[in-house]
Design a protein around this motif. Structure first.
Motif, PDB file in Angstrom:
ATOM      1  N   TYR A   4      16.121  -5.443  28.058  1.00 55.18           N
ATOM      2  CA  TYR A   4      15.756  -4.430  27.057  1.00 55.18           C
ATOM      3  C   TYR A   4      16.153  -4.895  25.661  1.00 55.18           C
ATOM      4  CZ  TYR A   4      15.457  -0.037  24.533  1.00 55.18           C
ATOM      5  OH  TYR A   4      15.116   0.930  23.633  1.00 55.18           O
ATOM      6  N   LYS A  18      15.415  11.328  18.480  1.00 58.76           N
ATOM      7  CA  LYS A  18      16.852  10.991  18.516  1.00 58.76           C
ATOM      8  C   LYS A  18      17.462  11.007  17.115  1.00 58.76           C
ATOM      9  CE  LYS A  18      17.249   7.066  20.484  1.00 58.76           C
ATOM     10  NZ  LYS A  18      17.081   5.588  20.492  1.00 58.76           N
ATOM     11  N   HIS A  19      16.782  10.350  16.186  1.00 61.27           N
ATOM     12  CA  HIS A  19      17.363  10.199  14.850  1.00 61.27           C
ATOM     13  C   HIS A  19      17.252  11.483  14.042  1.00 61.27           C
ATOM     14  CE1 HIS A  19      16.779   5.606  15.506  1.00 61.27           C
ATOM     15  NE2 HIS A  19      17.902   6.055  16.047  1.00 61.27           N
ATOM     16  N   THR A  41      27.786   4.441  21.551  1.00 63.23           N
ATOM     17  CA  THR A  41      28.166   3.644  22.730  1.00 63.23           C
ATOM     18  C   THR A  41      27.129   2.566  23.073  1.00 63.23           C
ATOM     19  OG1 THR A  41      27.161   5.228  24.263  1.00 63.23           O
ATOM     20  CG2 THR A  41      29.502   5.536  23.753  1.00 63.23           C
ATOM     21  N   HIS A  42      25.900   2.722  22.568  1.00 62.71           N
ATOM     22  CA  HIS A  42      24.820   1.751  22.816  1.00 62.71           C
ATOM     23  C   HIS A  42      24.093   1.573  21.493  1.00 62.71           C
ATOM     24  CE1 HIS A  42      25.879   3.273  26.744  1.00 62.71           C
ATOM     25  NE2 HIS A  42      25.213   2.280  27.314  1.00 62.71           N
ATOM     26  N   ALA A  43      24.616   0.668  20.668  1.00 64.45           N
ATOM     27  CA  ALA A  43      24.225   0.675  19.253  1.00 64.45           C
ATOM     28  C   ALA A  43      22.933  -0.063  18.938  1.00 64.45           C
ATOM     29  CB  ALA A  43      25.363   0.094  18.416  1.00 64.45           C
ATOM     30  N   GLY A 118      18.311   1.602  12.636  1.00 61.47           N
ATOM     31  CA  GLY A 118      18.741   2.168  13.911  1.00 61.47           C
ATOM     32  C   GLY A 118      19.909   3.129  13.689  1.00 61.47           C
ATOM     33  N   SER A 119      20.392   3.688  14.779  1.00 60.04           N
ATOM     34  CA  SER A 119      21.456   4.693  14.666  1.00 60.04           C
ATOM     35  C   SER A 119      22.686   4.200  13.894  1.00 60.04           C
ATOM     36  CB  SER A 119      21.843   5.215  16.054  1.00 60.04           C
ATOM     37  OG  SER A 119      22.100   4.154  16.947  1.00 60.04           O
ATOM     38  N   GLU A 137      28.007  -2.658  21.588  1.00 54.99           N
ATOM     39  CA  GLU A 137      26.730  -3.291  21.962  1.00 54.99           C
ATOM     40  C   GLU A 137      27.049  -4.465  22.871  1.00 54.99           C
ATOM     41  OE1 GLU A 137      23.352  -2.712  21.770  1.00 54.99           O
ATOM     42  OE2 GLU A 137      23.319  -4.546  22.951  1.00 54.99           O
ATOM     43  N   LEU A 138      26.442  -4.467  24.056  1.00 56.64           N
ATOM     44  CA  LEU A 138      26.772  -5.463  25.074  1.00 56.64           C
ATOM     45  C   LEU A 138      25.842  -6.672  25.052  1.00 56.64           C
ATOM     46  CD1 LEU A 138      28.989  -5.594  27.165  1.00 56.64           C
ATOM     47  CD2 LEU A 138      27.528  -4.337  28.749  1.00 56.64           C
ATOM     48  N   HIS A 139      24.605  -6.504  24.614  1.00 61.35           N
ATOM     49  CA  HIS A 139      23.654  -7.626  24.634  1.00 61.35           C
ATOM     50  C   HIS A 139      24.126  -8.693  23.655  1.00 61.35           C
ATOM     51  CE1 HIS A 139      20.055 -10.004  24.321  1.00 61.35           C
ATOM     52  NE2 HIS A 139      19.490  -9.299  25.297  1.00 61.35           N
ATOM     53  N   ASP A 165      31.335  -2.892  26.866  1.00 56.22           N
ATOM     54  CA  ASP A 165      30.619  -1.839  27.582  1.00 56.22           C
ATOM     55  C   ASP A 165      30.984  -0.489  26.929  1.00 56.22           C
ATOM     56  OD1 ASP A 165      30.217  -1.061  31.080  1.00 56.22           O
ATOM     57  OD2 ASP A 165      30.077   0.265  29.368  1.00 56.22           O
ATOM     58  N   GLY A 166      29.992   0.177  26.376  1.00 62.03           N
ATOM     59  CA  GLY A 166      30.259   1.424  25.660  1.00 62.03           C
ATOM     60  C   GLY A 166      30.748   2.548  26.558  1.00 62.03           C
ATOM     61  N   ASP A 186      23.302   6.405  23.984  1.00 61.53           N
ATOM     62  CA  ASP A 186      21.857   6.131  23.960  1.00 61.53           C
ATOM     63  C   ASP A 186      21.544   4.860  24.766  1.00 61.53           C
ATOM     64  OD1 ASP A 186      19.172   5.970  23.201  1.00 61.53           O
ATOM     65  OD2 ASP A 186      19.638   4.976  21.299  1.00 61.53           O
TER      66      ASP A 186
HETATM   67  N1  SAM Z   1      21.181   3.610  19.587  1.00 63.82           N
HETATM   68  C1  SAM Z   1      20.238   2.625  19.072  1.00 63.82           C
HETATM   69  C2  SAM Z   1      19.412   3.278  17.968  1.00 63.82           C
HETATM   70  O1  SAM Z   1      19.137   4.487  18.040  1.00 63.82           O
HETATM   71  O2  SAM Z   1      19.058   2.580  17.029  1.00 63.82           O
HETATM   72  C3  SAM Z   1      19.355   2.069  20.147  1.00 63.82           C
HETATM   73  C4  SAM Z   1      20.075   1.590  21.362  1.00 63.82           C
HETATM   74  S1  SAM Z   1      19.084   0.920  22.640  1.00 63.82           S
HETATM   75  C5  SAM Z   1      18.221   2.292  23.280  1.00 63.82           C
HETATM   76  C6  SAM Z   1      20.293   0.628  23.893  1.00 63.82           C
HETATM   77  C7  SAM Z   1      21.189  -0.578  23.618  1.00 63.82           C
HETATM   78  O3  SAM Z   1      22.288  -0.554  24.535  1.00 63.82           O
HETATM   79  C8  SAM Z   1      20.532  -1.934  23.818  1.00 63.82           C
HETATM   80  O4  SAM Z   1      20.649  -2.666  22.636  1.00 63.82           O
HETATM   81  C9  SAM Z   1      21.311  -2.586  24.954  1.00 63.82           C
HETATM   82  O5  SAM Z   1      21.478  -3.978  24.779  1.00 63.82           O
HETATM   83  C10 SAM Z   1      22.642  -1.887  24.868  1.00 63.82           C
HETATM   84  N2  SAM Z   1      23.434  -1.796  26.122  1.00 63.82           N
HETATM   85  C11 SAM Z   1      22.993  -1.745  27.390  1.00 63.82           C
HETATM   86  N3  SAM Z   1      24.016  -1.495  28.229  1.00 63.82           N
HETATM   87  C12 SAM Z   1      25.136  -1.363  27.464  1.00 63.82           C
HETATM   88  C13 SAM Z   1      26.491  -1.030  27.735  1.00 63.82           C
HETATM   89  N4  SAM Z   1      26.911  -0.803  28.989  1.00 63.82           N
HETATM   90  N5  SAM Z   1      27.350  -0.925  26.693  1.00 63.82           N
HETATM   91  C14 SAM Z   1      26.936  -1.133  25.423  1.00 63.82           C
HETATM   92  N6  SAM Z   1      25.653  -1.446  25.102  1.00 63.82           N
HETATM   93  C15 SAM Z   1      24.761  -1.549  26.102  1.00 63.82           C
END
Ligand code: SAM
Length: 312
Positions: A4, A18-19, A41-43, A118-119, A137-139, A165-166, A186
């Motif tokens: 992703y 969302k925003h 938590t998922h930036a 983004g967020s 952010e894990l990626h 890991d968020g 997110d």
């Molecule tokens: N929140 C962002 C925004 O609104 O702009 C979009 C985030 S996107 C939907 C989800 C993100 O979470 C991806 O970049 C993905 O790599 C990251 N991700 C996936 N698993 C994760 C985890 N366990 N911890 C942190 N980040 C993770």
């Protein structure tokens, strides 16, 4: 690892929902003097080019953010007959939508729409000096891009990027020092266990810090585990004696369809929701004004609709 990449989806209808909700919540939380800590938590990567390869490949912003800003693209699908929403759009966009559009516009030169924040960037823009932002952010690639993008802000210790890991990483920060926090969760739901991990994270967080505002984005797709997200969060909020709000935006039918050549296709994401625990009291009315307009403007067929439920 993960496939992703949010760059393919930046500015789509899910980001619009969302925003818009995120900004409305932050505006309210910023009214109180006490310092706020915001966790994402998922930036993701933080900033996206709408004229870049990723966005152009998927074209999702064209059916989301870009459709909102181009009056000529605001033509409503003939099947969409929400006359009340159409009338209210003619009288002006709801304040929450206008606020969202203005904030996104502030990242672009006048009249251009190349960048979609983004967020992390939307949140950072609304912080006061005393507030803090923690981004997970894990990626590997997105975490690197995010760190580089955030470095440009020269925000110092106000913003921290954590390649962790968020779901797990949040734990060590709760409760926050001034006991005021907003958590945005997110995930991409790329891994099936994300659905359970969202509920587990919220359950754990409510024990650690029951008065935080928790915001979870979830897809509305024909999968039982997706349907379970708002149901489980509602149960958690109710058991903890906390108020909740659930906002949804549907832009099209989720049914399989045949294309011109008879090939059966799955539609892209048809709908999504934002579940908020401990929402600001102003949020419900703001979204009741905004979401029918978003459904009318972004709707792609007669299934376009929105809802705002609350309780507690
Ligand atoms: N929140 C962002 C925004 O609104 O702009 C979009 C985030 S996107 C939907 C989800 C993100 O979470 C991806 O970049 C993905 O790599 C990251 N991700 C996936 N698993 C994760 C985890 N366990 N911890 C942190 N980040 C993770």
């Amino acid at each position: 690892m993960f496939s992703y990449r949010h760059a393919f989806h930046a500015g789509n209808h899910a980001d619009v929902l969302k925003h818009t909700v995120l900004i409305a919540i932050l505006r309210h939380l910023a009214l109180k003097d006490t310092a706020l800590t915001v966790f994402d938590t998922h930036a993701g990567a933080g900033l996206y080019r709408l004229d870049g390869d990723y966005a152009e490949t998927s074209g999702e912003a064209a059916e989301g953010f870009l459709r909102l800003i181009s009056p000529e693209k605001r033509a409503l699908p003939p099947a969409n007959n929400d006359k009340l929403a159409i009338k209210s759009i003619a009288e002006g966009l709801a304040p929450a939508i206008q606020d969202y559009l203005d904030l996104v516009a502030s990242f672009n030169a006048k009249g251009s729409h190349r960048v979609y924040p983004g967020s992390p960037f939307l949140i950072q823009r609304l912080l006061r000096d005393r507030d803090k932002l923690k981004l997970f952010e894990l990626h590997p690639t997105d975490a690197k891009t995010l760190a580089a993008n955030i470095a440009q802000l020269e925000a110092g210790r106000q913003v921290a990027v954590l390649r962790e890991d968020g779901f797990e990483g949040l734990k060590k920060f709760l409760p926050p020092p001034a006991r005021r926090a907003l958590v945005l969760c997110d995930p991409s739901y790329e891994i099936k266990t994300d659905y359970q991990r969202v509920a587990a994270m919220v359950a754990d967080s409510l024990v650690r810090f029951a008065t935080g505002t928790y915001v979870v984005w979830y897809p509305i797709i024909p999968r039982p585990e997706a349907h379970d997200v708002p149901r489980k969060l509602k149960t958690l909020a109710t058991k903890a004696g906390k108020s909740w709000l659930n906002a949804t935006l549907t832009v099209k039918s989720s049914k399989l369809y045949s294309d011109d050549t008879g090939v059966v296709k799955r539609p892209g994401l048809p709908a999504s929701g934002m579940f908020v625990i401990n929402p600001p009291h102003t949020l419900k009315q703001a979204l009741k004004d905004a979401l029918p307009q978003l459904a009318a403007l972004l709707g792609q067929d007669q299934h376009a609709t929105s809802s705002v439920d609350s309780g507690g």
